[in-house]
Scaffold this motif. Structure first.
Motif, PDB file in Angstrom:
ATOM      1  N   GLN A 180       1.167  -1.038   0.050  1.00  0.00           N
ATOM      2  CA  GLN A 180       0.161   0.520  -0.127  1.00  0.00           C
ATOM      3  C   GLN A 180       1.157   1.216   0.196  1.00  0.00           C
ATOM      4  O   GLN A 180       0.293   2.806  -0.849  1.00  0.00           O
ATOM      5  CB  GLN A 180      -0.997  -0.454   1.181  1.00  0.00           C
ATOM      6  CG  GLN A 180      -1.971  -0.768   0.940  1.00  0.00           C
ATOM      7  CD  GLN A 180      -3.079  -1.238   1.997  1.00  0.00           C
ATOM      8  OE1 GLN A 180      -1.944  -0.740   3.546  1.00  0.00           O
ATOM      9  NE2 GLN A 180      -3.659  -1.819   1.884  1.00  0.00           N
ATOM     10  N   ALA A 181       2.387   1.132   0.688  1.00  0.00           N
ATOM     11  CA  ALA A 181       3.207   2.523   1.136  1.00  0.00           C
ATOM     12  C   ALA A 181       3.527   2.562  -0.196  1.00  0.00           C
ATOM     13  O   ALA A 181       3.787   3.492  -1.094  1.00  0.00           O
ATOM     14  CB  ALA A 181       4.264   2.458   1.742  1.00  0.00           C
ATOM     15  N   LEU A 182       4.173   1.433  -1.760  1.00  0.00           N
ATOM     16  CA  LEU A 182       4.258   1.582  -2.755  1.00  0.00           C
ATOM     17  C   LEU A 182       3.107   2.315  -4.101  1.00  0.00           C
ATOM     18  O   LEU A 182       3.711   3.574  -4.696  1.00  0.00           O
ATOM     19  CB  LEU A 182       4.780   0.005  -3.234  1.00  0.00           C
ATOM     20  CG  LEU A 182       5.113  -0.503  -2.708  1.00  0.00           C
ATOM     21  CD1 LEU A 182       5.846  -2.422  -3.425  1.00  0.00           C
ATOM     22  CD2 LEU A 182       7.116   0.171  -2.949  1.00  0.00           C
ATOM     23  N   ILE A 189       6.838   5.252   2.360  1.00  0.00           N
ATOM     24  CA  ILE A 189       7.609   4.203   2.547  1.00  0.00           C
ATOM     25  C   ILE A 189       7.897   3.965   3.415  1.00  0.00           C
ATOM     26  O   ILE A 189       8.397   3.570   4.650  1.00  0.00           O
ATOM     27  CB  ILE A 189       8.403   3.930   0.777  1.00  0.00           C
ATOM     28  CG1 ILE A 189       7.616   3.356  -0.037  1.00  0.00           C
ATOM     29  CG2 ILE A 189       9.311   2.445   1.786  1.00  0.00           C
ATOM     30  CD1 ILE A 189       7.331   2.156   0.138  1.00  0.00           C
ATOM     31  N   THR A 190       8.922   4.966   3.877  1.00  0.00           N
ATOM     32  CA  THR A 190       9.307   5.617   5.364  1.00  0.00           C
ATOM     33  C   THR A 190       8.145   5.510   6.530  1.00  0.00           C
ATOM     34  O   THR A 190       8.617   5.378   7.426  1.00  0.00           O
ATOM     35  CB  THR A 190       9.841   7.054   5.248  1.00  0.00           C
ATOM     36  OG1 THR A 190      11.558   7.717   4.246  1.00  0.00           O
ATOM     37  CG2 THR A 190      11.301   7.684   6.822  1.00  0.00           C
ATOM     38  N   THR A 191       7.354   6.298   5.703  1.00  0.00           N
ATOM     39  CA  THR A 191       6.274   5.966   7.322  1.00  0.00           C
ATOM     40  C   THR A 191       5.818   4.496   7.766  1.00  0.00           C
ATOM     41  O   THR A 191       5.871   4.392   8.667  1.00  0.00           O
ATOM     42  CB  THR A 191       4.732   6.589   6.810  1.00  0.00           C
ATOM     43  OG1 THR A 191       4.863   8.077   6.310  1.00  0.00           O
ATOM     44  CG2 THR A 191       4.125   6.734   7.776  1.00  0.00           C
ATOM     45  N   TRP A 192       5.856   3.482   6.347  1.00  0.00           N
ATOM     46  CA  TRP A 192       6.158   2.518   6.431  1.00  0.00           C
ATOM     47  C   TRP A 192       7.083   1.490   7.732  1.00  0.00           C
ATOM     48  O   TRP A 192       7.264   1.034   8.171  1.00  0.00           O
ATOM     49  CB  TRP A 192       5.018   1.726   5.446  1.00  0.00           C
ATOM     50  CG  TRP A 192       5.718   0.371   5.091  1.00  0.00           C
ATOM     51  CD1 TRP A 192       4.610  -0.637   5.679  1.00  0.00           C
ATOM     52  CD2 TRP A 192       6.803  -0.686   5.336  1.00  0.00           C
ATOM     53  NE1 TRP A 192       5.000  -1.683   5.430  1.00  0.00           N
ATOM     54  CE2 TRP A 192       6.525  -1.857   5.707  1.00  0.00           C
ATOM     55  CE3 TRP A 192       8.430   0.090   5.162  1.00  0.00           C
ATOM     56  CZ2 TRP A 192       7.302  -3.613   5.814  1.00  0.00           C
ATOM     57  CZ3 TRP A 192       8.999  -1.274   4.534  1.00  0.00           C
ATOM     58  CH2 TRP A 192       8.491  -2.457   4.794  1.00  0.00           C
ATOM     59  N   ALA A 193       8.133   2.174   7.059  1.00  0.00           N
ATOM     60  CA  ALA A 193       9.273   1.664   7.412  1.00  0.00           C
ATOM     61  C   ALA A 193       9.735   1.945   8.852  1.00  0.00           C
ATOM     62  O   ALA A 193       9.729   1.046   9.984  1.00  0.00           O
ATOM     63  CB  ALA A 193      10.927   2.124   7.274  1.00  0.00           C
ATOM     64  N   GLY A 213       5.323  -9.055   0.418  1.00  0.00           N
ATOM     65  CA  GLY A 213       5.296  -7.749  -0.221  1.00  0.00           C
ATOM     66  C   GLY A 213       5.568  -8.170  -1.758  1.00  0.00           C
ATOM     67  O   GLY A 213       4.635  -7.500  -2.776  1.00  0.00           O
ATOM     68  N   ARG A 214       6.655  -8.967  -2.152  1.00  0.00           N
ATOM     69  CA  ARG A 214       7.098  -9.687  -2.924  1.00  0.00           C
ATOM     70  C   ARG A 214       6.339 -10.438  -4.162  1.00  0.00           C
ATOM     71  O   ARG A 214       6.064 -10.104  -5.170  1.00  0.00           O
ATOM     72  CB  ARG A 214       9.079  -9.875  -3.294  1.00  0.00           C
ATOM     73  CG  ARG A 214       9.627 -10.449  -4.381  1.00  0.00           C
ATOM     74  CD  ARG A 214      11.277 -11.095  -4.756  1.00  0.00           C
ATOM     75  NE  ARG A 214      10.491 -12.302  -3.905  1.00  0.00           N
ATOM     76  CZ  ARG A 214       9.701 -13.647  -4.514  1.00  0.00           C
ATOM     77  NH1 ARG A 214      10.198 -12.616  -5.488  1.00  0.00           N
ATOM     78  NH2 ARG A 214       9.801 -14.647  -4.153  1.00  0.00           N
ATOM     79  N   ILE A 276      15.482   3.848   2.152  1.00  0.00           N
ATOM     80  CA  ILE A 276      16.029   4.567   1.496  1.00  0.00           C
ATOM     81  C   ILE A 276      15.771   4.538  -0.376  1.00  0.00           C
ATOM     82  O   ILE A 276      15.858   5.155  -1.247  1.00  0.00           O
ATOM     83  CB  ILE A 276      17.593   5.158   2.307  1.00  0.00           C
ATOM     84  CG1 ILE A 276      17.196   5.886   3.149  1.00  0.00           C
ATOM     85  CG2 ILE A 276      17.718   6.101   0.714  1.00  0.00           C
ATOM     86  CD1 ILE A 276      18.487   6.196   3.859  1.00  0.00           C
ATOM     87  N   GLU A 277      16.067   3.132  -0.329  1.00  0.00           N
ATOM     88  CA  GLU A 277      15.706   2.367  -1.779  1.00  0.00           C
ATOM     89  C   GLU A 277      14.974   2.918  -2.703  1.00  0.00           C
ATOM     90  O   GLU A 277      14.976   3.248  -3.932  1.00  0.00           O
ATOM     91  CB  GLU A 277      16.524   1.152  -1.472  1.00  0.00           C
ATOM     92  CG  GLU A 277      16.794   1.128  -3.623  1.00  0.00           C
ATOM     93  CD  GLU A 277      17.876  -0.324  -4.015  1.00  0.00           C
ATOM     94  OE1 GLU A 277      17.353  -0.620  -4.714  1.00  0.00           O
ATOM     95  OE2 GLU A 277      18.751  -0.056  -2.499  1.00  0.00           O
ATOM     96  N   LEU A 278      13.535   2.410  -1.729  1.00  0.00           N
ATOM     97  CA  LEU A 278      12.569   2.494  -2.536  1.00  0.00           C
ATOM     98  C   LEU A 278      11.802   3.810  -2.374  1.00  0.00           C
ATOM     99  O   LEU A 278      11.090   4.438  -3.878  1.00  0.00           O
ATOM    100  CB  LEU A 278      11.260   1.802  -2.060  1.00  0.00           C
ATOM    101  CG  LEU A 278      11.680   0.043  -1.399  1.00  0.00           C
ATOM    102  CD1 LEU A 278      10.202  -0.579  -0.783  1.00  0.00           C
ATOM    103  CD2 LEU A 278      11.186  -0.258  -3.496  1.00  0.00           C
ATOM    104  N   GLU A 279      12.479   4.784  -2.130  1.00  0.00           N
ATOM    105  CA  GLU A 279      12.233   6.369  -2.183  1.00  0.00           C
ATOM    106  C   GLU A 279      12.364   6.798  -3.167  1.00  0.00           C
ATOM    107  O   GLU A 279      12.472   8.107  -3.812  1.00  0.00           O
ATOM    108  CB  GLU A 279      12.574   6.697  -0.713  1.00  0.00           C
ATOM    109  CG  GLU A 279      11.477   7.066   1.104  1.00  0.00           C
ATOM    110  CD  GLU A 279      10.047   7.370   0.611  1.00  0.00           C
ATOM    111  OE1 GLU A 279       9.645   8.086  -0.825  1.00  0.00           O
ATOM    112  OE2 GLU A 279       9.408   7.115   1.674  1.00  0.00           O
TER     113      GLU A 279
END
Length: 282
Positions: A180-182, A189-193, A213-214, A276-279
């Motif tokens: 959902q964060a994606l 994503i940061t909020t999710w992490a 998730g994958r 960080i990578e996903l953001e």
């Protein structure tokens, strides 16, 4: 099930075709679920060997040899003489892997029932899968992915390949929240992490989150490619909101971080690096 069905390919086959077309078909696959996994494994082997387009095309010489079960560089690993696969069979396989292919682009080893591999077998295979010749590929089939040791499982791309009407284990809440964060705005994503870190998950729990998730991303990608609705509503939302290229990138990223769970990683550090990578690479 026909090796090259004339009707619509199932989700696992669609994923294999997409990966082969993009040159990202991994050297080791773990196909799991109930159903005719052997045929899907042979389909994957044909994709490794195919000389046509799309891969597998079902028409070129390697594909025809796969259809007839006579490709010299595709081996099915079984041991009818024993209840479990004897470690000597695996050791012989390891030796043969360093002999160049006869005519194909790869030497492909299919394990139609990986649950028959003892822990000793899997440990013998581990280094070969991890560090073996570049021309080797491995396809493991199993009803439940947990029947394969986590160390070996982490070296494979795990792909649900069961029958569409077989119920799957529901994804964990944090795995769903990750997807959902994606779909969310920058910062989601940061909020999710941060939320995930607050729950203090173990390394095994993080592994499950990334795996779920994958898997949802794979379902979404299959829905995009087949133009069919995904059974999971979050996967369907990703199919509608994210393109095939972004989904493929997310699948690759989540697989990399899933693989890291095989080592003694810091969960908080891993969550931060993943965010960080996903953001930065949406």
């Amino acid at each position: 099930m026909s090796l090259f069905p004339q009707a619509q390919l199932n989700a696992a086959q669609q994923w294999i075709v997409h990966s082969a077309h993009g040159g990202t078909l991994p050297h080791s696959l773990l196909l799991w679920g109930q159903g005719d996994l052997r045929t899907i494994a042979q389909f994957a082997a044909a994709a490794y060997q195919c000389e046509g387009t799309p891969r597998p095309c079902g028409k070129c010489n390697p594909c025809q040899k796969m259809e007839n079960g006579i490709h010299p560089d595709v081996m099915v690993v079984e041991d009818s003489a024993h209840k479990m696969i004897a470690v000597d069979v695996v050791r012989q396989l390891r030796q043969s892997a360093f002999v160049m292919p006869n005519e194909g682009q790869r030497k492909v080893y299919i394990f139609p029932d990986a649950s028959l591999l003892t822990p000793q077998d899997q440990n013998v295979l581990l280094k070969l899968v991890e560090e073996g010749p570049r021309y080797c590929a491995f396809v493991f089939c199993v009803e439940n992915a947990s029947q394969v040791l986590q160390t070996l499982r982490s070296r494979c791309v795990s792909l649900y390949a069961g029958q569409d009407d077989v119920a799957q284990v529901p994804p964990c809440d944090m795995g769903v929240a990750l997807c959902q964060a994606l779909l969310g705005k920058k910062g989601a994503i940061t909020t999710w992490a941060v939320k995930a870190e607050g729950q203090k998950p173990s390394r095994q729990e993080l592994e499950q989150i990334l795996q779920d998730g994958r898997q949802l991303c794979i379902q979404a990608l299959a829905a995009v490619q087949t133009q069919r609705s995904a059974s999971n509503p979050v996967a369907q939302a990703m199919a509608q909101g994210l393109g095939a290229q972004r989904l493929s990138k997310h699948i690759h990223t989540l697989q990399l971080y899933y693989n890291q769970c095989a080592y003694n990683i810091g969960v908080s550090h891993t969550l931060g690096a993943l965010a960080i990578e996903l953001e930065e690479n949406p």
